[in-house]
Design an enzyme around this catalytic site. Structure first.
Site, mmCIF file in Angstrom:
data_model
loop_
_atom_site.group_PDB
_atom_site.id
_atom_site.type_symbol
_atom_site.label_atom_id
_atom_site.label_comp_id
_atom_site.label_asym_id
_atom_site.label_seq_id
_atom_site.Cartn_x
_atom_site.Cartn_y
_atom_site.Cartn_z
ATOM 1 N N ASP A 1 6.069 49.904 3.087
ATOM 2 C CA ASP A 1 6.799 50.405 1.925
ATOM 3 C C ASP A 1 8.284 50.137 2.115
ATOM 4 O O ASP A 1 8.765 50.028 3.256
ATOM 5 C CB ASP A 1 6.550 51.904 1.724
ATOM 6 N N HIS B 1 11.350 60.293 -1.585
ATOM 7 C CA HIS B 1 10.653 59.093 -1.128
ATOM 8 C C HIS B 1 11.287 58.594 0.168
ATOM 9 O O HIS B 1 12.507 58.576 0.307
ATOM 10 C CB HIS B 1 10.735 57.990 -2.180
#
Length: 235
Positions: free
Chosen positions: A7, A152
């Protein structure tokens, strides 16, 4: 099989308009088991993050100012993912940035260094059409705790995605249990003695008559002979 769950976090949405990667997180799976051999780097993008992006990841320009620039970690990242199958949620977004960054430093596209790609968003949409398939939604669906996810983060999101991916594809935690259950069931079956005679019960005359009435109604509906007639044993 070596797989890398990956990610990124970025300054915005589009590398073509100058947005850059500010964080990369990678979690290694070897034969579907977490190894703990992870890769995580914060990166100085040499620009500010958009307000919307900053609200998502919380990584300020000040925090990133003393971090390495992408060209300083590019070869290390390439070596880490070399030859592995990459697992990403919404792969076009992350690959767009990674390919752009690799090209900036004169390297072949990121994906050229990997053996393959799995997009878990595509897989989730196939498994759960018409439903929400964000990472948070999948965590809820598969019972993966994300209570500690306030913002995040590339490494945290990769760790969550690894658990989700293993659950989506019947992960290794269930595999060992299945083997034990199958072995136990097989042992019990072996001790149960021979199976009894299989009984075949034929339809009664009344049941056959009712069945014929249903077929007649189907014939009428299609104005001809229904498929059941063509494949009937009596035909």
């Amino acid at each position: 099989m070596r797989q890398i769950v990956l990610d990124t976090e970025t300054t915005g949405l589009n590398p073509r308009t100058g947005d850059r990667i500010i964080e990369v997180g990678c979690v290694e799976l070897l034969n579907r088991k977490l190894t703990g051999n992870n890769f995580h780097r914060y990166i100085n993008p040499e620009r500010d993050s958009d307000e919307a992006a900053l609200a998502v990841h919380g990584l300020t320009t000040e925090f990133l100012s003393d971090k390495p620039k992408f060209h300083e970690i590019a070869h290390e990242l390439r070596e880490f993912v070399q030859g592995a199958e990459i697992i990403i949620h919404n792969a076009p977004f992350d690959l767009g940035f990674l390919n752009h960054e690799f090209q900036r430093v004169g390297l072949p596209s990121f994906i050229d260094h990997c053996s393959g790609l799995i997009d878990t968003l595509v897989h989730a949409k196939e498994l759960h059409p018409g439903k929400r398939n964000s990472l948070d939604a999948l965590c809820d669906r598969y019972g993966v705790s994300n209570a500690h996810r306030k913002l995040h983060g590339a490494l945290l999101d990769s760790e969550l995605l690894a658990d989700v991916y293993l659950s989506m594809t019947r992960g290794q935690n269930m595999l060992s249990m299945d083997v034990e259950v199958e072995e136990s069931a097989g042992s019990q079956l072996a001790d149960a003695g021979p199976l009894g005679e299989i009984l075949v019960i034929a339809s009664s005359a009344d049941e056959l008559s009712e069945h014929d009435k249903v077929l007649a109604a189907l014939d009428k509906g299609v104005k001809g002979e229904c498929l059941w007639r063509k494949y009937s044993p009596q035909a």
